[in-house]
Design a protein around this motif. Structure first.
Motif, PDB file in Angstrom:
ATOM      1  N   ALA A 130       0.862  -1.187   0.000  1.00 22.28           N
ATOM      2  CA  ALA A 130       0.000   0.000   0.000  1.00 22.28           C
ATOM      3  C   ALA A 130       0.894   1.230   0.000  1.00 22.28           C
ATOM      4  CB  ALA A 130      -0.902  -0.007   1.231  1.00 22.28           C
ATOM      5  N   PRO A 131       0.462   2.315  -0.625  1.00 16.75           N
ATOM      6  CA  PRO A 131       1.305   3.507  -0.667  1.00 16.75           C
ATOM      7  C   PRO A 131       1.415   4.178   0.700  1.00 16.75           C
ATOM      8  CG  PRO A 131      -0.854   4.018  -1.542  1.00 16.75           C
ATOM      9  CD  PRO A 131      -0.828   2.527  -1.304  1.00 16.75           C
ATOM     10  N   VAL A 132       2.567   4.760   0.945  1.00  8.99           N
ATOM     11  CA  VAL A 132       2.785   5.626   2.105  1.00  8.99           C
ATOM     12  C   VAL A 132       3.066   7.000   1.517  1.00  8.99           C
ATOM     13  CG1 VAL A 132       4.269   6.115   4.081  1.00  8.99           C
ATOM     14  CG2 VAL A 132       3.674   3.747   3.516  1.00  8.99           C
ATOM     15  N   HIS A 133       2.333   7.996   1.957  1.00  7.94           N
ATOM     16  CA  HIS A 133       2.484   9.333   1.386  1.00  7.94           C
ATOM     17  C   HIS A 133       3.680  10.057   2.003  1.00  7.94           C
ATOM     18  CE1 HIS A 133      -1.161   8.522  -0.644  1.00  7.94           C
ATOM     19  NE2 HIS A 133      -1.917   8.602   0.437  1.00  7.94           N
ATOM     20  N   ILE A 134       4.541  10.532   1.131  1.00 10.31           N
ATOM     21  CA  ILE A 134       5.704  11.325   1.540  1.00 10.31           C
ATOM     22  C   ILE A 134       5.285  12.771   1.765  1.00 10.31           C
ATOM     23  CG2 ILE A 134       7.955  12.214   0.777  1.00 10.31           C
ATOM     24  CD1 ILE A 134       8.189   9.565  -0.877  1.00 10.31           C
ATOM     25  N   ASP A 135       4.421  13.262   0.866  1.00  8.34           N
ATOM     26  CA  ASP A 135       3.965  14.653   0.937  1.00  8.34           C
ATOM     27  C   ASP A 135       2.543  14.703   0.386  1.00  8.34           C
ATOM     28  OD1 ASP A 135       3.555  17.456   0.658  1.00  8.34           O
ATOM     29  OD2 ASP A 135       5.686  17.777   0.241  1.00  8.34           O
ATOM     30  N   GLU A 136       1.615  15.226   1.177  1.00 10.11           N
ATOM     31  CA  GLU A 136       0.211  15.322   0.762  1.00 10.11           C
ATOM     32  C   GLU A 136      -0.218  16.752   0.471  1.00 10.11           C
ATOM     33  OE1 GLU A 136      -2.539  12.320   2.621  1.00 10.11           O
ATOM     34  OE2 GLU A 136      -0.978  12.392   4.169  1.00 10.11           O
ATOM     35  N   THR A 137       0.747  17.663   0.329  1.00 10.40           N
ATOM     36  CA  THR A 137       0.432  19.049   0.001  1.00 10.40           C
ATOM     37  C   THR A 137      -0.366  19.092  -1.292  1.00 10.40           C
ATOM     38  OG1 THR A 137       2.515  19.719   1.007  1.00 10.40           O
ATOM     39  CG2 THR A 137       1.427  21.324  -0.426  1.00 10.40           C
ATOM     40  N   GLU A 138      -1.442  19.849  -1.325  1.00  9.46           N
ATOM     41  CA  GLU A 138      -2.291  19.902  -2.512  1.00  9.46           C
ATOM     42  C   GLU A 138      -1.792  20.941  -3.508  1.00  9.46           C
ATOM     43  OE1 GLU A 138      -6.459  19.930  -1.757  1.00  9.46           O
ATOM     44  OE2 GLU A 138      -6.333  18.188  -0.455  1.00  9.46           O
ATOM     45  N   MET A 139      -0.575  20.713  -3.981  1.00  9.96           N
ATOM     46  CA  MET A 139      -0.012  21.489  -5.082  1.00  9.96           C
ATOM     47  C   MET A 139       0.903  20.538  -5.842  1.00  9.96           C
ATOM     48  SD  MET A 139       2.767  23.939  -3.077  1.00  9.96           S
ATOM     49  CE  MET A 139       1.881  25.332  -3.657  1.00  9.96           C
ATOM     50  N   GLU A 140       1.403  20.966  -6.967  1.00  9.13           N
ATOM     51  CA  GLU A 140       2.199  20.052  -7.774  1.00  9.13           C
ATOM     52  C   GLU A 140       3.466  19.606  -7.055  1.00  9.13           C
ATOM     53  OE1 GLU A 140       4.672  19.970 -11.874  1.00  9.13           O
ATOM     54  OE2 GLU A 140       2.685  20.878 -11.964  1.00  9.13           O
ATOM     55  N   LEU A 141       3.627  18.293  -6.944  1.00 10.91           N
ATOM     56  CA  LEU A 141       4.807  17.648  -6.387  1.00 10.91           C
ATOM     57  C   LEU A 141       5.321  16.733  -7.493  1.00 10.91           C
ATOM     58  CD1 LEU A 141       3.131  16.615  -3.015  1.00 10.91           C
ATOM     59  CD2 LEU A 141       4.511  18.672  -3.449  1.00 10.91           C
ATOM     60  N   SER A 142       6.452  17.063  -8.083  1.00 11.59           N
ATOM     61  CA  SER A 142       6.850  16.326  -9.282  1.00 11.59           C
ATOM     62  C   SER A 142       8.360  16.160  -9.389  1.00 11.59           C
ATOM     63  CB  SER A 142       6.298  17.026 -10.527  1.00 11.59           C
ATOM     64  OG  SER A 142       6.624  18.387 -10.527  1.00 11.59           O
ATOM     65  N   TYR A 143       8.753  15.383 -10.385  1.00 10.28           N
ATOM     66  CA  TYR A 143      10.149  15.098 -10.721  1.00 10.28           C
ATOM     67  C   TYR A 143      10.957  14.581  -9.530  1.00 10.28           C
ATOM     68  CZ  TYR A 143       8.599  17.654 -14.759  1.00 10.28           C
ATOM     69  OH  TYR A 143       7.873  18.071 -15.844  1.00 10.28           O
ATOM     70  N   PRO A 144      10.504  13.484  -8.907  1.00  7.96           N
ATOM     71  CA  PRO A 144      11.242  12.950  -7.759  1.00  7.96           C
ATOM     72  C   PRO A 144      12.566  12.313  -8.190  1.00  7.96           C
ATOM     73  CG  PRO A 144       9.496  11.435  -8.396  1.00  7.96           C
ATOM     74  CD  PRO A 144       9.327  12.672  -9.239  1.00  7.96           C
ATOM     75  N   ALA A 145      13.557  12.449  -7.331  1.00 10.96           N
ATOM     76  CA  ALA A 145      14.852  11.778  -7.488  1.00 10.96           C
ATOM     77  C   ALA A 145      15.275  11.314  -6.100  1.00 10.96           C
ATOM     78  CB  ALA A 145      15.882  12.729  -8.083  1.00 10.96           C
ATOM     79  N   PHE A 146      15.344   9.992  -5.895  1.00  8.35           N
ATOM     80  CA  PHE A 146      15.614   9.417  -4.586  1.00  8.35           C
ATOM     81  C   PHE A 146      16.746   8.405  -4.680  1.00  8.35           C
ATOM     82  CE2 PHE A 146      11.701  11.419  -3.777  1.00  8.35           C
ATOM     83  CZ  PHE A 146      11.467  11.439  -2.407  1.00  8.35           C
ATOM     84  N   LEU A 147      17.524   8.289  -3.602  1.00 10.28           N
ATOM     85  CA  LEU A 147      18.597   7.302  -3.511  1.00 10.28           C
ATOM     86  C   LEU A 147      18.783   6.894  -2.063  1.00 10.28           C
ATOM     87  CD1 LEU A 147      21.245   8.929  -2.260  1.00 10.28           C
ATOM     88  CD2 LEU A 147      21.368   9.781  -4.584  1.00 10.28           C
ATOM     89  N   VAL A 148      19.560   5.814  -1.869  1.00 11.49           N
ATOM     90  CA  VAL A 148      19.812   5.281  -0.528  1.00 11.49           C
ATOM     91  C   VAL A 148      21.301   5.406  -0.239  1.00 11.49           C
ATOM     92  CG1 VAL A 148      19.635   3.243   0.950  1.00 11.49           C
ATOM     93  CG2 VAL A 148      17.945   3.617  -0.840  1.00 11.49           C
ATOM     94  N   ASP A 149      21.649   5.926   0.954  1.00  8.66           N
ATOM     95  CA  ASP A 149      23.062   6.045   1.315  1.00  8.66           C
ATOM     96  C   ASP A 149      23.545   4.743   1.970  1.00  8.66           C
ATOM     97  OD1 ASP A 149      22.516   6.069   4.099  1.00  8.66           O
ATOM     98  OD2 ASP A 149      22.709   8.245   4.258  1.00  8.66           O
ATOM     99  N   PRO A 150      24.838   4.628   2.255  1.00  6.82           N
ATOM    100  CA  PRO A 150      25.372   3.385   2.842  1.00  6.82           C
ATOM    101  C   PRO A 150      24.778   3.002   4.196  1.00  6.82           C
ATOM    102  CG  PRO A 150      27.153   4.696   1.916  1.00  6.82           C
ATOM    103  CD  PRO A 150      25.908   5.557   1.877  1.00  6.82           C
ATOM    104  N   GLU A 151      24.186   3.957   4.910  1.00  8.97           N
ATOM    105  CA  GLU A 151      23.553   3.655   6.198  1.00  8.97           C
ATOM    106  C   GLU A 151      22.061   3.344   6.033  1.00  8.97           C
ATOM    107  OE1 GLU A 151      25.730   6.528   6.036  1.00  8.97           O
ATOM    108  OE2 GLU A 151      27.258   5.086   6.650  1.00  8.97           O
ATOM    109  N   ASN A 152      21.619   3.124   4.806  1.00 13.68           N
ATOM    110  CA  ASN A 152      20.216   2.811   4.472  1.00 13.68           C
ATOM    111  C   ASN A 152      19.255   3.945   4.780  1.00 13.68           C
ATOM    112  OD1 ASN A 152      20.494   0.248   3.258  1.00 13.68           O
ATOM    113  ND2 ASN A 152      20.877  -0.616   5.286  1.00 13.68           N
ATOM    114  N   ILE A 153      19.730   5.180   4.725  1.00 14.63           N
ATOM    115  CA  ILE A 153      18.859   6.347   4.819  1.00 14.63           C
ATOM    116  C   ILE A 153      18.501   6.759   3.393  1.00 14.63           C
ATOM    117  CG2 ILE A 153      18.631   8.748   5.593  1.00 14.63           C
ATOM    118  CD1 ILE A 153      18.826   6.676   7.881  1.00 14.63           C
ATOM    119  N   VAL A 154      17.233   6.987   3.168  1.00 17.29           N
ATOM    120  CA  VAL A 154      16.749   7.414   1.853  1.00 17.29           C
ATOM    121  C   VAL A 154      16.773   8.935   1.805  1.00 17.29           C
ATOM    122  CG1 VAL A 154      14.782   7.388   0.275  1.00 17.29           C
ATOM    123  CG2 VAL A 154      15.279   5.375   1.687  1.00 17.29           C
TER     124      VAL A 154
END
Length: 130
Positions: free
Chosen positions: A83-107
């Motif tokens: 099921a989805p978990v919402h990162i941001d629910e602000t009701e405006m445009e949220l776009s062009y995501p870029a995500f990565l994980v560091d060596p300590e498993n922090i996103v």
């Protein structure tokens, strides 16, 4: 040895669902992109791996809007999704995501916020495994 890779793609056309493709030869060739059950309004996506989870950051809607920004994970190469978990629910445009994980498993992730700013977020893997 060659490793299997997975990629998530933004949808095209009328089927407004994220697409998934797999490579078994380090990215030299890819399977045909197939729709997942993750809805998406024809907007950009980001994918990363954390442990045995393939994660996708996307706009969880098929409406013509780019919110909320959500994350879902899969442990079977993207065949089924949590099921989805919402990162941001602000009701405006949220776009062009870029995500990565560091060596300590922090996103770590960035995305455009309201077409005028860039927002940065970070969280650990427990965030989407609630």
């Amino acid at each position: 040895s060659e490793k299997e890779l997975a990629t998530m793609l933004r949808p095209v056309g009328d089927d407004r669902h994220c697409l998934r493709s797999i490579s078994g030869d380090d990215g030299r060739s890819w399977t045909r992109a197939i729709p997942t059950n993750l809805p998406n309004p024809l907007s950009g996506v980001s994918a990363f791996q954390s442990g045995n989870h393939l994660c996708c950051v996307y706009n969880h809607t098929t409406e013509h809007q780019r919110h909320p920004l959500s994350i879902a994970s899969s442990t079977d190469r993207g065949m089924s999704w949590s099921a989805p978990v919402h990162i941001d629910e602000t009701e405006m445009e949220l776009s062009y995501p870029a995500f990565l994980v560091d060596p300590e498993n922090i996103v770590h992730g960035v995305y455009t916020f309201g077409r005028s700013r860039i927002r940065y977020v970070s969280f650990d893997q427990d965030f989407w495994r609630k």
